[in-house]
Design a protein around this motif. Structure first.
Motif, PDB file in Angstrom:
ATOM      1  N   VAL A   1       7.843  -0.507  12.321  1.00 54.69           N
ATOM      2  CA  VAL A   1       7.320   0.856  12.487  1.00 54.69           C
ATOM      3  C   VAL A   1       7.022   1.485  11.130  1.00 54.69           C
ATOM      4  N   SER A   2       6.104   2.465  11.142  1.00 55.15           N
ATOM      5  CA  SER A   2       5.768   3.194   9.913  1.00 55.15           C
ATOM      6  C   SER A   2       6.992   3.907   9.372  1.00 55.15           C
ATOM      7  N   ASN A   3       6.995   4.083   8.064  1.00 58.22           N
ATOM      8  CA  ASN A   3       8.145   4.685   7.387  1.00 58.22           C
ATOM      9  C   ASN A   3       8.174   6.203   7.594  1.00 58.22           C
TER      10      ASN A   3
ATOM     11  N   HIS B   1      15.519   5.872   0.507  1.00 52.25           N
ATOM     12  CA  HIS B   1      15.821   5.155  -0.743  1.00 52.25           C
ATOM     13  C   HIS B   1      14.977   3.893  -0.874  1.00 52.25           C
ATOM     14  N   GLY B   2      14.976   3.070   0.190  1.00 49.11           N
ATOM     15  CA  GLY B   2      14.230   1.816   0.094  1.00 49.11           C
ATOM     16  C   GLY B   2      12.734   2.044  -0.034  1.00 49.11           C
TER      17      GLY B   2
ATOM     18  N   THR C   1       3.127   4.957   3.980  1.00 47.56           N
ATOM     19  CA  THR C   1       2.279   3.763   4.127  1.00 47.56           C
ATOM     20  C   THR C   1       3.134   2.493   4.214  1.00 47.56           C
ATOM     21  N   LYS C   2       4.432   2.636   3.973  1.00 47.31           N
ATOM     22  CA  LYS C   2       5.324   1.467   4.060  1.00 47.31           C
ATOM     23  C   LYS C   2       5.893   1.343   5.480  1.00 47.31           C
ATOM     24  N   PHE C   3       6.624   0.259   5.686  1.00 43.99           N
ATOM     25  CA  PHE C   3       7.140  -0.022   7.030  1.00 43.99           C
ATOM     26  C   PHE C   3       8.644  -0.302   7.006  1.00 43.99           C
TER      27      PHE C   3
ATOM     28  N   GLY D   1      11.591  -1.860  -0.080  1.00 44.50           N
ATOM     29  CA  GLY D   1      12.016  -1.438  -1.421  1.00 44.50           C
ATOM     30  C   GLY D   1      12.576  -2.589  -2.240  1.00 44.50           C
ATOM     31  N   PRO D   2      12.968  -2.256  -3.487  1.00 52.46           N
ATOM     32  CA  PRO D   2      13.491  -3.275  -4.394  1.00 52.46           C
ATOM     33  C   PRO D   2      14.906  -3.731  -4.045  1.00 52.46           C
TER      34      PRO D   2
END
Lengths: 118, 161
Positions: B19-21, B64-65, B71-73, B93-94
């Motif tokens: 799902v979208s962030n 945090h991630g 635009t991230k998931f 995320g990192p």
């Protein structure tokens, strides 16, 4: 007297400010931020504030909400005030115990018990 | 990372959603898991525990991630069985190093407003682990047989050791 607010109900009783929560869940980041700002405004306008947070009806909260309560506690201390918590349900009280925040906060079973300690 | 072998459930039994962030999207996925638990007759203590652990993991993933980047998931994988609930949440995320998170229950940390999410997840879940990068969490809650010690009591005593 009730102050209209989106998240809180605020009333006064014998120089104690009693705050209760409209939301059953205190989870959303924005809501938590707004609640924190609103309570801190109450604290900052009244040195020596005597504040009771009544958790009746609240059945979920997150670590972010705990963080907000800690910030409120720190502000109350800066103002030489007193903060009491009451009517925390069993499951949420368990969260306070697990995080040891029951040692930081003064928690009472009922609002009347908390008022007697203010 | 695949499901840990110790969780006793094959990868193929997991439901996977991406799902979208955004809080609303992630909340829908969270609600689906809770609805599944309720339809299978799980009690309020189990639902409370899963909601709380998922809330903390999802906030960590979104904020945090994925740095609140819409635009991230976020990828959720879950399994609701008869005696166990498994949830995995991954972000883009990192990652982070869980062992570097200070113990929030120490006296010197009690008045710090942050850093309780991870310990709450550990308290309410039977097992919590991360992939090596630290951007994917796996959690399992095993259900106590009726009449046993409640998970909250068990976990409080573990946390206090």
């Amino acid at each position: 007297m009730e102050t209209p607010s989106s998240h809180l109900k605020v009333r006064r009783s014998d120089n104690v400010t009693i705050v209760s929560f409209v939301d059953r869940k205190i989870l959303e980041e924005l809501a938590i931020q707004e609640i924190g700002e609103e309570i801190n405004r109450l604290v900052e306008t009244e040195p020596g504030v005597r504040l009771l947070l009544d958790f009746s009806g609240v059945d979920h909260l997150s670590s972010a909400a705990l963080g907000m309560l800690i910030t409120v506690n720190n502000r109350v201390k800066e103002q030489n005030g007193l903060l009491r918590l009451a009517n925390i349900n069993k499951q949420i009280f368990e969260v306070f115990k697990i995080t040891r925040l029951n040692k930081l906060f003064s928690i009472h079973a009922t609002a009347d018990d908390a008022l007697a300690d203010l | 990372m695949d499901i840990p072998v110790e969780y006793g459930v094959p990868q193929t039994r997991l439901t996977r959603v991406r799902v979208s962030n955004m809080v609303e999207r992630v909340r829908e996925a969270e609600n689906a898991i809770v609805a599944l638990m309720e339809s299978q007759g799980y009690g309020e203590d189990d639902v409370f525990a899963i909601k709380l652990a998922m809330e903390e993991a999802l906030v960590n993933a979104i904020r945090h991630g994925n740095s609140n980047d819409a635009t991230k998931f976020v990828t959720l994988q879950y399994f609701v069985g008869e005696d166990r609930i498994i949830v995995s949440i991954a972000d883009e995320g990192p990652g982070f190093r869980p062992e570097e998170v200070p113990d929030p229950t120490l006296d010197e940390n009690l008045e710090k407003p942050h850093g309780r999410g991870l310990m709450l997840m550990r308290a309410y879940m039977t097992d919590v682990r991360f992939n090596e990068r630290g951007n994917e969490i796996w959690m399992m809650r095993l259900i106590e047989p009726a009449g046993g010690q409640s998970a909250g009591e068990r976990d409080a005593s573990v946390a206090g050791e």
